[in-house]
Motif scaffolding. Structure first.
Motif, mmCIF file in Angstrom:
data_model
loop_
_atom_site.group_PDB
_atom_site.id
_atom_site.type_symbol
_atom_site.label_atom_id
_atom_site.label_comp_id
_atom_site.label_asym_id
_atom_site.label_seq_id
_atom_site.Cartn_x
_atom_site.Cartn_y
_atom_site.Cartn_z
ATOM 1 N N PHE A 82 11.305 7.980 -9.395
ATOM 2 C CA PHE A 82 10.304 8.415 -8.423
ATOM 3 C C PHE A 82 9.731 7.159 -7.782
ATOM 4 O O PHE A 82 9.004 6.395 -8.411
ATOM 5 C CB PHE A 82 9.212 9.230 -9.118
ATOM 6 N N VAL A 83 10.096 6.926 -6.521
ATOM 7 C CA VAL A 83 9.768 5.674 -5.837
ATOM 8 C C VAL A 83 8.457 5.821 -5.074
ATOM 9 O O VAL A 83 8.281 6.769 -4.289
ATOM 10 C CB VAL A 83 10.891 5.279 -4.862
ATOM 11 N N VAL A 84 7.558 4.898 -5.313
ATOM 12 C CA VAL A 84 6.289 4.847 -4.588
ATOM 13 C C VAL A 84 6.298 3.591 -3.722
ATOM 14 O O VAL A 84 6.374 2.462 -4.242
ATOM 15 C CB VAL A 84 5.084 4.820 -5.547
ATOM 16 N N GLY A 85 6.275 3.778 -2.425
ATOM 17 C CA GLY A 85 6.254 2.645 -1.507
ATOM 18 C C GLY A 85 4.834 2.322 -1.067
ATOM 19 O O GLY A 85 3.853 2.756 -1.668
ATOM 20 N N ARG A 86 4.742 1.574 0.033
ATOM 21 C CA ARG A 86 3.445 1.264 0.636
ATOM 22 C C ARG A 86 3.593 1.582 2.111
ATOM 23 O O ARG A 86 4.208 0.832 2.863
ATOM 24 C CB ARG A 86 3.076 -0.195 0.415
ATOM 25 N N PRO A 87 3.048 2.744 2.551
ATOM 26 C CA PRO A 87 3.335 3.212 3.910
ATOM 27 C C PRO A 87 2.726 2.323 4.993
ATOM 28 O O PRO A 87 1.693 1.681 4.789
ATOM 29 C CB PRO A 87 2.704 4.607 3.941
ATOM 30 N N GLY A 123 2.052 1.541 -4.551
ATOM 31 C CA GLY A 123 3.356 0.899 -4.529
ATOM 32 C C GLY A 123 3.288 -0.561 -4.151
ATOM 33 O O GLY A 123 2.234 -1.066 -3.770
ATOM 34 N N PRO A 124 4.408 -1.245 -4.310
ATOM 35 C CA PRO A 124 5.713 -0.704 -4.714
ATOM 36 C C PRO A 124 5.809 -0.479 -6.226
ATOM 37 O O PRO A 124 5.425 -1.333 -7.017
ATOM 38 C CB PRO A 124 6.696 -1.775 -4.256
ATOM 39 N N ALA A 125 6.312 0.704 -6.586
ATOM 40 C CA ALA A 125 6.491 1.058 -7.996
ATOM 41 C C ALA A 125 7.566 2.134 -8.093
ATOM 42 O O ALA A 125 7.809 2.874 -7.133
ATOM 43 C CB ALA A 125 5.188 1.549 -8.605
ATOM 44 N N VAL A 126 8.186 2.210 -9.242
ATOM 45 C CA VAL A 126 9.151 3.282 -9.510
ATOM 46 C C VAL A 126 8.864 3.839 -10.898
ATOM 47 O O VAL A 126 8.742 3.088 -11.873
ATOM 48 C CB VAL A 126 10.615 2.796 -9.445
ATOM 49 N N ILE A 127 8.735 5.154 -10.971
ATOM 50 C CA ILE A 127 8.571 5.852 -12.251
ATOM 51 C C ILE A 127 9.941 6.338 -12.687
ATOM 52 O O ILE A 127 10.675 6.942 -11.899
ATOM 53 C CB ILE A 127 7.624 7.060 -12.120
ATOM 54 N N VAL A 128 10.320 6.090 -13.946
ATOM 55 C CA VAL A 128 11.619 6.548 -14.450
ATOM 56 C C VAL A 128 11.407 7.490 -15.624
ATOM 57 O O VAL A 128 10.458 7.347 -16.405
ATOM 58 C CB VAL A 128 12.522 5.360 -14.868
ATOM 59 N N GLY A 129 12.291 8.463 -15.736
ATOM 60 C CA GLY A 129 12.226 9.421 -16.831
ATOM 61 C C GLY A 129 13.446 10.317 -16.806
ATOM 62 O O GLY A 129 14.446 10.023 -16.133
ATOM 63 N N LEU A 130 13.383 11.442 -17.512
ATOM 64 C CA LEU A 130 14.496 12.384 -17.612
ATOM 65 C C LEU A 130 14.085 13.700 -16.974
ATOM 66 O O LEU A 130 13.014 14.233 -17.282
ATOM 67 C CB LEU A 130 14.886 12.623 -19.064
ATOM 68 N N THR A 188 5.055 7.215 10.169
ATOM 69 C CA THR A 188 4.706 6.338 9.054
ATOM 70 C C THR A 188 5.895 6.252 8.110
ATOM 71 O O THR A 188 6.580 7.252 7.855
ATOM 72 C CB THR A 188 3.488 6.884 8.297
ATOM 73 N N THR A 189 6.153 5.074 7.590
ATOM 74 C CA THR A 189 7.244 4.946 6.618
ATOM 75 C C THR A 189 6.876 5.718 5.354
ATOM 76 O O THR A 189 5.703 5.833 4.996
ATOM 77 C CB THR A 189 7.505 3.471 6.274
ATOM 78 N N PRO A 190 7.867 6.284 4.671
ATOM 79 C CA PRO A 190 7.573 7.161 3.532
ATOM 80 C C PRO A 190 6.991 6.394 2.346
ATOM 81 O O PRO A 190 7.406 5.270 2.052
ATOM 82 C CB PRO A 190 8.940 7.755 3.178
ATOM 83 N N ASP A 191 6.035 7.042 1.671
ATOM 84 C CA ASP A 191 5.469 6.387 0.497
ATOM 85 C C ASP A 191 6.020 6.955 -0.798
ATOM 86 O O ASP A 191 5.844 6.355 -1.854
ATOM 87 C CB ASP A 191 3.936 6.484 0.496
ATOM 88 N N ARG A 192 6.712 8.100 -0.734
ATOM 89 C CA ARG A 192 7.267 8.688 -1.958
ATOM 90 C C ARG A 192 8.672 9.228 -1.701
ATOM 91 O O ARG A 192 8.873 10.067 -0.816
ATOM 92 C CB ARG A 192 6.377 9.819 -2.487
#
Length: 556
Positions: free
Chosen positions: A241-246, A417-424, A302-306
């Protein structure tokens, strides 16, 4: 003696065919009332047989899941001693929608086979349809939803069990189990796994081995389908799950596009052969990205934030903890590459002689995200997300369910962001293999090698060992007791509890193989079973395998 054995095989073949066709006519699409009704119909059918008329206490059903409640069927045939082989298979099927106008015939094998021949004969055909038509005209293949996957396997197991019951002094015991839900989340087999210790204690059984009865496919002459599988593939569905900075599109370097980060993750993972597993002489498929979604619901510049993405990753040797750690590292490297490239592009765009410094990004496991949300908003924040999870629990799309839960938790945690959440994002199917059962597994393989040679010669055919069952299957939860450290990693990083599996303490562990029917195009409109092998060879092979394993164990 030879004529007696030949007669037993003829009776068994006739019984298998009869049962397979009858059970196929019972609708049992996953999640429908038919699936819930199937267990009672099967219980009633078995209750009419001579053995269970004499031993009604050894035939029962017990709860699996759902509303209406789906149930498992268990049928025990006793011989002498405690040693027991379990024969198991599922009775749910995938949808019949892909039959189109032929849907009313989907569970009528004879009628459907004729109708498919008529349809295919009346129009131009692609190569797959040409093969289907040739198969159906040749007389060795019969069509029907669930006939291949896998009511013919259940039928072979029942025929083998009944043949065992007819022995004058059988050694050991056979426990036959039919389960719902394999096509969705294997809740039937997982409920069997949880109930098996108490069931074994109730009847005084030592479960020493299992035979899963699921179907396989072969596009050639059947050599690959006439097989005993020693293991089943592991499956992971990791998400990022990518979190950007719009930022406004006119000022692209003032923010970080979540798309740019997601693109690097896709490039690093999708069909990357370096991420395949080699084990047992076979190589797993490369992982693929199943879904990439921009989570905006309206248009703006706006550039995407998620951005959300999810991958399918099949394994032959990787552990849950190891793969999760590797996935997080790949995501971290991909994000660093994206941020570095953006910094370089910014420098080139502005004419700076030196690249500007790339902003730091974070990779967070879902368990870390929950901890941040709890620290920021307390249990009230966590409960808000749990309420969202509860409203989604009836859905059938694990990716959509998980995506909404993670998005809500990111909001509660206030992640910038910038951050990425990882999981299953869905249920993990553990890799299983006879080799992992040590001496017991090796002993079972040796016994089966002799059985396969004998049965193949009797029927003038070939039967081979194959290492890994390529489709996910109930084998992952049948006789498999995973390490607690593995299940813990998965549990805390699977956002939706419905997709998390935590086996109870004391789960039984025993060697399991897959011996089932073969055919072509299962789950498709042209799903068809190879009748000569499935109705004649398969029940003989299952019976001989069960008896040989029980006798060898008694001899020791």
């Amino acid at each position: 003696m030879a004529s007696t054995a030949s007669n037993e095989n003829r009776v068994s073949a006739s019984r298998t065919s009869e049962l397979a066709l009858e059970m196929t006519r019972w609708p049992s699409v996953s999640g429908t009332p038919g699936e819930a009704e199937f267990s009672e119909r099967l219980h009633a059918l078995l209750a009419q047989t001579p053995y269970f008329q004499d031993h009604p206490d050894q035939l029962l059903t017990f709860d699996s899941h759902g509303d209406p409640m789906t149930r498992n069927v268990a049928a025990l045939v006793r011989g002498c001693g405690r040693e027991t082989i379990v024969l198991a298979g599922h009775f749910d099927t995938v949808s019949i929608d892909n039959y189109g106008t032929l849907a009313p015939l989907a569970i009528e094998p004879e009628g459907l086979t004729k109708a498919l021949v008529a349809e295919l004969s009346a129009r131009p055909r692609n190569p797959a349809e040409e093969k289907a038509l040739a198969d159906l005209l040749g007389g060795d293949f019969i069509a029907g939803r669930g006939l291949l996957d896998m009511k013919s396997g259940l039928a072979a197991g029942i025929a083998a069990m009944e043949r065992f019951a007819a022995l004058p002094a059988p050694v050991g015991n056979i426990l036959f189990i039919a389960t719902p839900d394999e096509e969705v989340l294997s809740r039937g087999m997982r409920s069997v796994r949880d109930a098996l210790p108490a069931l074994a204690e109730r009847f005084g059984l030592d479960i020493v081995g299992g035979i899963n009865l699921d179907a396989s496919s072969c596009e050639r002459n059947g050599e690959e389908g006439r097989a005993v599988y020693l293991g089943s593939v592991g499956k992971f569905l990791p998400f990022a799950f990518v979190v950007g900075r719009p930022t406004h599109a006119g000022y692209p370097f003032d923010g970080i596009s979540a798309h740019r980060i997601a693109a690097e993750i896709v490039r690093a993972i999708d069909t990357n052969p370096a991420l395949c597993d080699e084990a047992f002489g076979e190589t797993s498929p490369a992982p693929v990205v199943l879904e990439v979604k921009d989570l905006r619901e309206s248009y703006d510049v706006t550039t995407p934030d998620r951005v959300w993405l999810a991958c399918n990753w099949l394994t032959h040797r990787r552990t849950a903890a190891g793969l999760f750690e590797e996935f997080a590292a790949i995501v971290g490297n991909a994000m660093a590459a994206a941020l570095g490239a953006q910094a370089e592009n910014r420098s080139k765009s502005t004419g700076d002689s030196a690249p500007s410094h790339a902003p730091a990004g974070r990779v967070l496991a879902y368990s870390e995200l929950v901890a941040i949300a709890r620290e920021r908003g307390g249990e009230t924040a966590i409960e808000r997300v749990r309420n969202i999870e509860r409203t989604l629990s009836g859905g059938d799309n694990p990716l959509a369910i998980t995506r909404e839960i993670v998005s809500a938790m990111v909001t509660e945690a206030g992640i910038v962001g910038p951050a990425v959440i990882v999981g299953l994002s869905s249920l993990h199917y553990p890799l299983v293999h006879l080799d992992r059962q040590g001496a017991a597994g090796r002993a079972m393989q040796e016994i089966l090698a002799s059985v396969m040679e004998r049965v193949a010669a009797r029927h003038d055919t070939t039967i081979k060992f194959k290492q890994i069952f390529a489709g996910i299957s109930d084998m992952s939860f049948f006789g498999h007791a995973p390490d607690a450290s593995e299940t813990d990693v998965l549990a805390v990083n699977t956002p939706a509890a419905v997709f998390s599996d935590t086996p109870p303490a004391g789960s039984l562990s025993f060697p399991v193989v897959n011996i089932g029917p073969w055919g072509r195009d299962y789950h498709q409109k042209w799903e068809r079973v190879h009748a000569p092998y499935t109705f004649t060879v398969l029940p003989d092979l299952v019976f001989e395998a069960a008896v040989a394993c029980l006798q060898a164990l008694r001899a020791r």
